[in-house]
Scaffold this motif. Structure first.
Motif, mmCIF file in Angstrom:
data_model
loop_
_atom_site.group_PDB
_atom_site.id
_atom_site.type_symbol
_atom_site.label_atom_id
_atom_site.label_comp_id
_atom_site.label_asym_id
_atom_site.label_seq_id
_atom_site.Cartn_x
_atom_site.Cartn_y
_atom_site.Cartn_z
ATOM 1 N N ASP A 130 70.802 113.274 -23.118
ATOM 2 C CA ASP A 130 70.180 112.883 -24.393
ATOM 3 C C ASP A 130 70.784 113.688 -25.537
ATOM 4 O O ASP A 130 71.099 113.142 -26.602
ATOM 5 C CB ASP A 130 68.669 113.139 -24.354
ATOM 6 N N GLN B 126 61.018 116.579 -12.164
ATOM 7 C CA GLN B 126 60.090 115.457 -12.298
ATOM 8 C C GLN B 126 60.809 114.110 -12.216
ATOM 9 O O GLN B 126 60.193 113.059 -12.444
ATOM 10 C CB GLN B 126 59.339 115.558 -13.631
ATOM 11 N N TYR C 131 62.363 119.134 -16.178
ATOM 12 C CA TYR C 131 62.305 117.671 -16.215
ATOM 13 C C TYR C 131 63.050 117.055 -15.035
ATOM 14 O O TYR C 131 62.658 116.012 -14.508
ATOM 15 C CB TYR C 131 62.889 117.147 -17.526
ATOM 16 N N SER C 132 64.130 117.692 -14.647
ATOM 17 C CA SER C 132 64.887 117.185 -13.511
ATOM 18 C C SER C 132 64.025 117.168 -12.259
ATOM 19 O O SER C 132 64.094 116.239 -11.440
ATOM 20 C CB SER C 132 66.132 118.048 -13.285
ATOM 21 N N LEU D 249 59.427 112.230 -24.589
ATOM 22 C CA LEU D 249 59.913 110.853 -24.689
ATOM 23 C C LEU D 249 59.230 110.099 -25.829
ATOM 24 O O LEU D 249 59.864 109.284 -26.506
ATOM 25 C CB LEU D 249 59.685 110.124 -23.360
ATOM 26 N N LEU E 39 56.950 115.942 -20.267
ATOM 27 C CA LEU E 39 58.004 114.936 -20.365
ATOM 28 C C LEU E 39 57.557 113.762 -21.223
ATOM 29 O O LEU E 39 58.325 113.263 -22.051
ATOM 30 C CB LEU E 39 58.395 114.461 -18.959
ATOM 31 N N TYR F 173 63.451 113.232 -14.142
ATOM 32 C CA TYR F 173 64.162 112.863 -15.378
ATOM 33 C C TYR F 173 65.360 113.798 -15.524
ATOM 34 O O TYR F 173 65.219 114.966 -15.887
ATOM 35 C CB TYR F 173 63.239 112.976 -16.591
ATOM 36 N N ARG F 174 66.518 113.280 -15.255
ATOM 37 C CA ARG F 174 67.722 114.113 -15.240
ATOM 38 C C ARG F 174 68.613 113.874 -16.458
ATOM 39 O O ARG F 174 69.803 114.161 -16.421
ATOM 40 C CB ARG F 174 68.500 113.848 -13.947
ATOM 41 N N SER F 175 68.029 113.357 -17.527
ATOM 42 C CA SER F 175 68.842 112.925 -18.666
ATOM 43 C C SER F 175 68.677 113.777 -19.915
ATOM 44 O O SER F 175 69.194 113.410 -20.965
ATOM 45 C CB SER F 175 68.509 111.466 -19.012
#
Length: 647
Positions: free
Chosen positions: A270, A262, A259-260, A357, A353, A264-266
């Motif tokens: 989360d 892409q 994901y990072s 979400l 991802l 999205y580093r959270s």
């Protein structure tokens, strides 16, 4: 002196032959080990796809074959080899033993089932399933009983018979122990197909041979070989290092990296919560919120304390793949072409991802709803949760239902599904295929559809009560919770075990006929230490009971307690009320007052079976336990320990 070593790849077949011939053996300080069925299947699946399974480490013996360490053959190999071994296996015992027994040895494999039973199995590759690219390879590997017959309905109906080569050919099930010596089997298979004019079956096997079996033929494993002059100290250090378990790289860690990439580093934030520059968590993440939600005040470990990131992602995967399947179906895609609903490791790595979400918040709410549901079933702590794995489909189902889950009729059906899973002992392993059925079948059942598979299969065997002694058994924990849910009251206080009483009184499961009394009267430990002679009681109540006979401790509770000057320290309990408290535990009070242990065991056995039958909605099975059910692992370990003590 410095340790010297070499690293070389060796063909898997050659390594297994060395194990068979005794050229590779185990040092005596290696403990015996039986790998569980699921891990064996996973190992075979990796090799069948040409995936790495790690490195072996060996220690060479001296030129004259001598070694400072005693040696023995790996489990299942001929232990009468006259020649000393060339090498001792320091790391890789479980893998090599499992592969030797499944791929080379022409005998059954002793392994452990998800229910912790020691059984004997044959392993097969399902040719058709192995060639379907949308089927997880592990699902194409079948472990079958020693008689090669898979049965259902408590061994009354044979659903798969592989007891002859002809039946293996007919079912297109390839015996794994022929993978390196398959000439005779293949000739028989070819003759079988020719006799029936079945060219399609022959072509299918040719594809299977090229795409699957060839991976076994070509498979090589890296081997780190320590020189025979390696010091004792170095060998001990190396052995401790390679045999100390570490945290495996799991799907969550891999998804975090994916994901990072892409943007999205959270994902980690989360789950664990964001951190400041010093690495301190500033606000709780999903894990912290779930842990706190399932945790009563002043209690360190709540019912959701052990929910892992993998559990959370599995529930999301169930919802995501279910949504994908439903969307494709609404587009008119034939059922045979619809994507599967999955919660396997691969499905987690395939989770996009967007799918994560979309379902993240609903799944968090589903786990919180699960905590409320579990409290209603009188499961208050993680240690008392019968199956951690059952939380995954439960949370996914509740996430699907939303507020509709609160309907009384739905709660009753969910409770029945929950107890069927426990007393059918159906969630002993990861059980991804069952999760997939649950997420489809349970909501459909609540909407008026047929009973789910888990409910139909959730049948308890009466004889199981006698082999449930510890918390290792899910059904043992289930009886503990079910007694409280059905209104069991504490012997001393007369209070039902709601959450406040449970924690205030430090309730746990204790013996009814005390351990000391049973030992003094030479009763069979397998019976007096079973769940039949146990029930939930408060800490102070259990202390008051002590080791006295039931008739004595009941009289003590009736009489109360006075100081030497006559002051009442604890009032007595009315005899009728006390009888009512005791009877609420499915106990015949007359048996306790007469200290009739045998009558008590039989009457409570019947009462517990009725309790289980009521909770599951299914008739308890009277079918006897069979050899194919295996031996309880905890019992076997206890027997081994007793035998060693005697020796």
């Amino acid at each position: 002196m410095a340790t010297t070593f070499t690293t070389n790849p060796f063909k898997l077949e050659d390594l297994l032959i060395k194990c068979r011939d005794g050229r590779i053996q185990l040092p005596e300080f290696q403990r015996s080990w039986v790998w569980d069925e699921d891990r064996i299947v996973s190992l075979i699946a990796s090799i069948s796809r040409g995936f790495p399974i790690g490195t072996l480490m060996t220690l060479a013996t001296r030129a004259d074959g001598r070694s400072d360490f005693g040696a023995r053959a790996i489990e299942g190999a001929d232990d009468t080899a006259k020649d000393p071994p060339d090498e001792l296996l320091l790391d890789g015992q479980q893998r090599m033993t499992s592969l030797f027994q499944t791929c080379l040895r022409q005998e059954t494999v002793k392994t452990i089932t998800a229910k912790k039973k020691i059984v004997e199995r044959w392993f097969y590759l399902d040719v058709r399933a192995a060639l379907q690219h949308d089927v997880d390879r592990e699902e194409a590997i079948r472990a079958v009983p020693a008689d090669k017959k898979v049965k259902e309905d408590f061994n009354r109906r044979i659903v798969l018979d592989l007891s002859t080569p002809e039946q293996e050919y007919a079912e297109l099930m390839f015996p794994l122990n022929r993978v390196f010596d398959r000439e005779d089997w293949q000739e028989g298979f070819t003759d079988y197909c020719i006799a029936r004019g079945d060219d399609e079956r022959r072509k299918l096997f040719q594809t299977f041979r090229k795409e699957v079996l060839k991976n076994f033929d070509d498979y090589q494993m890296p081997v780190i070989s320590l020189d025979s002059q390696t010091s004792h100290e170095a060998v001990c250090v190396v052995f401790e290092k390679v045999n100390t378990g570490g945290k495996a790289l799991d799907a969550f860690e891999l998804l975090t990296a994916m994901y990072s990439a892409q943007g999205y580093r959270s994902l980690r934030d989360d789950w664990l919560g964001p951190t400041d520059q010093s690495g301190v968590t500033t606000t709780p993440g999903i894990h912290g919120r779930l842990t706190e939600y399932g945790r009563p005040p002043d209690i360190k470990v709540g019912v959701l304390a052990h929910v892992s990131s993998t559990d959370f992602l599995q529930a999301i995967s169930l919802l995501h793949t279910k949504g994908e399947r439903e969307a494709r179906a609404s587009d008119g895609v034939p059922e045979s072409d619809l994507p599967a609903i999955r919660a396997s490791r691969q499905s987690l790595l395939d989770l996009p991802l967007g799918g994560y979400l979309r379902n993240r918040d609903a799944v968090e709410a589903g786990f919180k709803q699960a905590a409320k549901f579990l409290r209603q079933q009188c499961v208050y702590r993680a240690i008392d949760l019968p199956y951690q794995t059952q939380l995954v489909p439960l949370a996914a189902i509740l996430a699907t239902l939303g507020v509709d889950a609160e309907h009384a009729g739905h709660q009753a059906k969910l409770a029945r599904w929950f107890w069927c899973g426990i007393f059918g002992e159906l969630y002993g392993s990861a059980g991804e295929s069952r999760f997939a059925k649950d997420i489809v079948e349970v909501p459909a059942w609540l909407a008026g559809g047929p009973e789910p598979t888990t409910v139909r299969e959730g049948v308890f065997r009466a004889g199981r009560l006698y082999s449930m002694w510890t918390r290792q058994s899910a059904a043992y924990k289930g009886i503990h919770a079910l007694l409280m849910r059905e209104g069991a009251k504490d012997f001393r206080t007369g209070q039902p075990y709601d959450m406040a009483v449970f924690f205030d009184e430090d309730v746990d499961i204790h013996h009814i006929f005390p351990q000391k009394w049973c030992q003094d009267h030479k009763k069979d430990k397998k019976i007096w230490d079973s769940v039949i002679n146990k029930t939930p009681l408060g800490y102070r109540t259990n202390r008051a009971i002590g080791g006295a006979a039931p008739s004595a401790y009941l009289q003590k509770l009736e009489d109360g307690r006075r100081a030497t000057d006559g002051r009442v320290l604890e009032p007595g309990i009315d005899r009728h009320d006390l009888n009512t408290f005791v009877a609420s535990h499915c106990i015949d009070v007359r048996c306790l007052r007469s200290d009739d242990f045998e009558a008590f065991i039989e009457s409570r056995r019947v009462a517990l079976l009725q309790l289980i039958s009521h909770a599951t909605g299914n008739t308890v099975s009277g079918a006897p336990m069979t050899a194919d059910d295996g031996i309880d692992l905890d019992e076997q370990l206890a027997r081994d320990s007793d035998n060693e003590a005697v020796a």
